[in-house]
Enzyme design. Structure first.
Site, PDB file in Angstrom:
ATOM      1  N   ASP A 289      -0.568  41.601  86.430  1.00 40.98           N
ATOM      2  CA  ASP A 289      -0.074  41.945  85.103  1.00 40.98           C
ATOM      3  C   ASP A 289      -1.199  41.984  84.078  1.00 40.98           C
ATOM      4  OD1 ASP A 289       2.543  42.624  85.230  1.00 40.98           O
ATOM      5  OD2 ASP A 289       3.331  40.845  84.243  1.00 40.98           O
ATOM      6  N   ASP A 442      10.950  29.239  86.827  1.00 38.65           N
ATOM      7  CA  ASP A 442      11.036  28.494  88.086  1.00 38.65           C
ATOM      8  C   ASP A 442      12.158  27.464  88.045  1.00 38.65           C
ATOM      9  OD1 ASP A 442       9.778  27.044  86.124  1.00 38.65           O
ATOM     10  OD2 ASP A 442       7.933  26.695  87.245  1.00 38.65           O
TER      11      ASP A 442
END
Length: 709
Positions: A289, A442
């Site tokens: 990214d 997460d």
């Protein structure tokens, strides 16, 4: 008669020579002789008894004199080193103050990189806590001057005097005396009761959290005592077509999400490409990214190099970079070929799994259809780099050794650490996939998977190397994200937890223990009790905090926290002080996440230093030469040259140590309160406030982590 020194030059003595080398090079080396047998004779045939006794006494006196001189020399050397350290510290403080760079400047510089337009933090919102701290500081300075003046005037109120003032407050003569008596009445009637109530509430929360920590430690002790550990079921008859080994070799997808992490991309890609797993059952995705074209080209070249070596590896770069890490992972999971794979292993850019990582984690899924996640623990290549990394190692060692292991063994649920874990892809899809709604994607996916009935396993004996933040700026940003995200998630998933079909005990564990106690109550009472209430009780002495709250229980909890990292015992006091110092950042983050303030959406990639040495990569090559046949020492030299070129290109973005205004304000508040405690002769409170104030001062001046010249 002057004593004779002839015995010093005699060579007939049989004593053992002792050479003492002074630490200070300006001192010369001195040779001493230990007493011989003759020195201890009280009488004998060859000499009169008195003469031998006097001789021995003279020798012992001279030796004692030399020993005292050596001690004095050593003390002088210590004083010299302390003076040098103090001079170095003063120079660093002077440079820091002269530079004038504050954390506000750093936030402004990072605004364009880390936040989108709708997520920019409102300066008014951001300054609220700082304004409150400044108000407390100025008030404490004013009250300190007031109390000092009253102290020298002999105003020391006991119970009888206070009752007298309550009965006749206007009977005191003198303007100052009248004003001070009114202040005493105000604090007795109006300030002390609410302050004492708030202190009692925080003490209760403190005790509950301490009991929770003690229970976790007992659970960890029980696991060690009974030698409990997750054990995979016996493998079937599957055979690796390449090595001929029997084992369990399902299709595994490995993902390495990264963003502008040019310091560590090579070592993570090399480590993953060296995983000992059949190539036909393994696919590696490098999810880049990065918005820096130079970094993109370097990562792409690294992937192409490994493709030429035969690794099954792909490079992916998103054009629209929405959702940070969660968006990156979600985009990668939408690829059509992912349907062919059963499991996905995730490693952040600074993580380096060992070649046998998959062989030690994936077998736990065999014949266990309820298992959704296998998480490994982290180990750190730079844990001894500076004081900041040592203290982080204490925290994370307790997190993995105690919290994750105990929760994994007894309730099969814990927060996914975002990396160094293997997911069953079916569990990810069943939980709804990756979502970009919080900065802790997460933990989000772990909570949703647990609510769907999936179980987790934590492997404490499987380690994956990574890197700790070495600068306080990077660590502060990381902790802000880690403590604001859970509060965002708690707001979003509370109703889902209540409506879920899991047991009442699991709902209680998730709501009260997992979210409220460990994510909300802990930073709340740490900041409120030790940074606000304790210094305020020095100026409102009618509200009291017992010594066991200030000293004994915190020391006990620090001792328990440091047990998983026994080599860090010398740092137990700095650890206790630093945890309280970090409470201001954690409290600010918790409030931002709970009330959805601007900084709750702040996402800054943790800066890496690339501490893994070339020797680590060479060790990987030696262990698994068949997966890296074309890599040799020239490649490592090329890596070093590329890093040096990158450093030159990034010279315009130099690191700087900064001044952190909130921490500095709290430092002066605590030091002012410690000065006030001297008037009340409160020993434990004084020392705690003094050292805690110094701790805030060191952190506020950015002297605890990486020092940039």
């Amino acid at each position: 008669m002057a004593p004779s020194f002839d015995w010093w030059a005699k060579g007939g003595h049989k004593g053992t020579p002792v050479v003492v080398k002074m630490e200070n090079p300006n001192w010369s080396m001195v040779e001493l002789e230990s007493p011989s047998e003759e020195d201890f004779l009280i009488g004998g045939d060859s000499a009169p008894s008195g003469r031998v006794r006097d001789k021995g006494r003279n020798k012992n006196a001279k030796q004692l004199t030399w020993v005292l001189l050596l001690k004095a020399h050593k003390a002088a050397g210590c004083l010299t080193s302390i003076a040098g350290a103090a001079f170095t510290l003063a120079s660093a403080v002077r440079r820091r103050v002269a530079s004038g760079r504050t954390d506000a400047d750093a936030d402004e510089a990072e605004t364009g990189e880390s936040r989108s337009g709708r997520e920019k933090e409102n300066p008014t919102v951001k300054s609220r806590i700082y304004a409150c701290i400044k108000a407390f500081l100025w008030l404490s300075i004013l009250l300190l001057g007031f109390e000092v003046a009253a102290y020298f005037k002999g105003w020391h109120f006991g119970a009888l005097e206070l009752q007298y003032l309550l009965a006749a407050p206007l009977g005191v003569k003198g303007a100052f005396n009248s004003l001070y008596s009114r202040w005493v009445l105000i604090r007795v009637e109006y300030l002390a009761p609410p302050l004492q109530f708030l202190a009692n509430v925080c003490i209760v929360l403190f005790l509950i959290q301490s009991i929770d920590r003690l229970v976790l430690c007992l659970g960890c002790f029980w696991i060690k005592f009974k030698k409990i550990k997750p054990v995979p079921k016996e493998s079937g008859a599957a055979v690796d077509p390449e090595s001929g080994e029997n084992g369990f070799f399902p299709m595994v997808l490995v993902q390495i999400p990264m963003c502008n992490e040019k310091e560590v991309y090579q070592q993570s890609i090399a480590a993953v490409c060296n995983l000992d797993w059949p190539k036909s059952s393994l696919l590696i995705q490098v999810l880049d990214d990065s918005d820096d074209p130079t970094t993109q080209s370097l990562i792409k070249e690294e992937v192409q190099k490994w493709q030429q070596e035969g690794a099954n590896i792909l490079y992916r770069h998103r054009v629209i970079r929405d959702g940070y890490k969660a968006g990156n992972l979600k985009s990668a999971m939408n690829c059509s070929y992912v349907k062919e794979y059963e499991f996905v292993a995730i490693f952040d850019a600074d993580f380096q799994p060992t070649p046998d990582f998959l062989k030690r984690t994936v077998p736990h899924f065999k014949d266990n259809e309820e298992l959704g996640l296998v998480q490994a623990r982290w180990s750190f290549v730079n844990k001894d780099e500076n004081l900041l990394t040592r203290l982080q190692n204490v925290n994370l060692s307790f997190h993995f050794e105690v919290e994750q292991q105990v929760n994994g063994i007894f309730i099969n649920f814990f927060g996914f650490n975002g990396t160094a874990g293997v997911w069953r892809i079916k569990a990810l899809e069943d939980a709804g996939g990756w979502l970009e709604r919080t900065t802790v994607e997460d933990m989000d996916i772990a909570v949703r998977a647990h609510l769907r009935g999936w179980k987790f396993v934590f492997l404490n004996d499987v380690e994956c190397q990574c890197e700790l933040p070495e600068s306080y700026e990077a660590y502060r940003k990381q902790q802000h994200r880690w403590h604001s995200g859970p509060m965002q998630l708690f707001r979003l998933c509370l109703l889902d937890i209540i409506r879920s079909k899991i047991s009442v005990w699991k709902k209680f564990n998730m709501i009260f223990l997992f979210f409220l106690l460990r994510k909300l109550i802990l930073p709340f009472y740490s900041f409120t009790l030790f940074c606000i209430i304790l210094p305020m009780t020095m100026f409102v002495p009618e509200a009291e905090l017992p010594a066991w709250v200030v000293c004994y229980i915190p020391a006990t909890m620090s001792f328990l926290n440091i047990l998983p990292a026994p080599k860090s015992f010398p740092f137990i006091v700095p650890y206790l002080l630093f945890e309280n110092t970090m409470s201001v950042t954690k409290f600010n983050a918790m409030i931002s996440g709970l009330f959805q303030l601007g900084s709750a959406y702040e996402w800054v990639v943790t800066k890496k230093s690339g501490r893994s040495s070339e020797g680590d990569l060479v060790a990987l090559i030696d262990k698994e030469p068949k997966h890296q046949r074309g890599v040799s020492v020239p490649d490592l030299e090329e890596m070093k040259e590329e890093i040096q070129k990158q450093e030159k290109l990034a010279s315009r973005k130099k690191k700087h140590n900064r001044i952190y205004v909130k921490e500095l304000s709290l430092a002066f508040l605590l030091l002012t309160a410690s000065a006030r405690s001297l008037l009340s002769a409160q020993g434990i409170h004084f020392y705690f406030l003094l050292f805690q104030g110094i701790s805030f001062l060191l952190v506020g001046l950015d002297l605890i982590g990486e020092q940039v010249e």
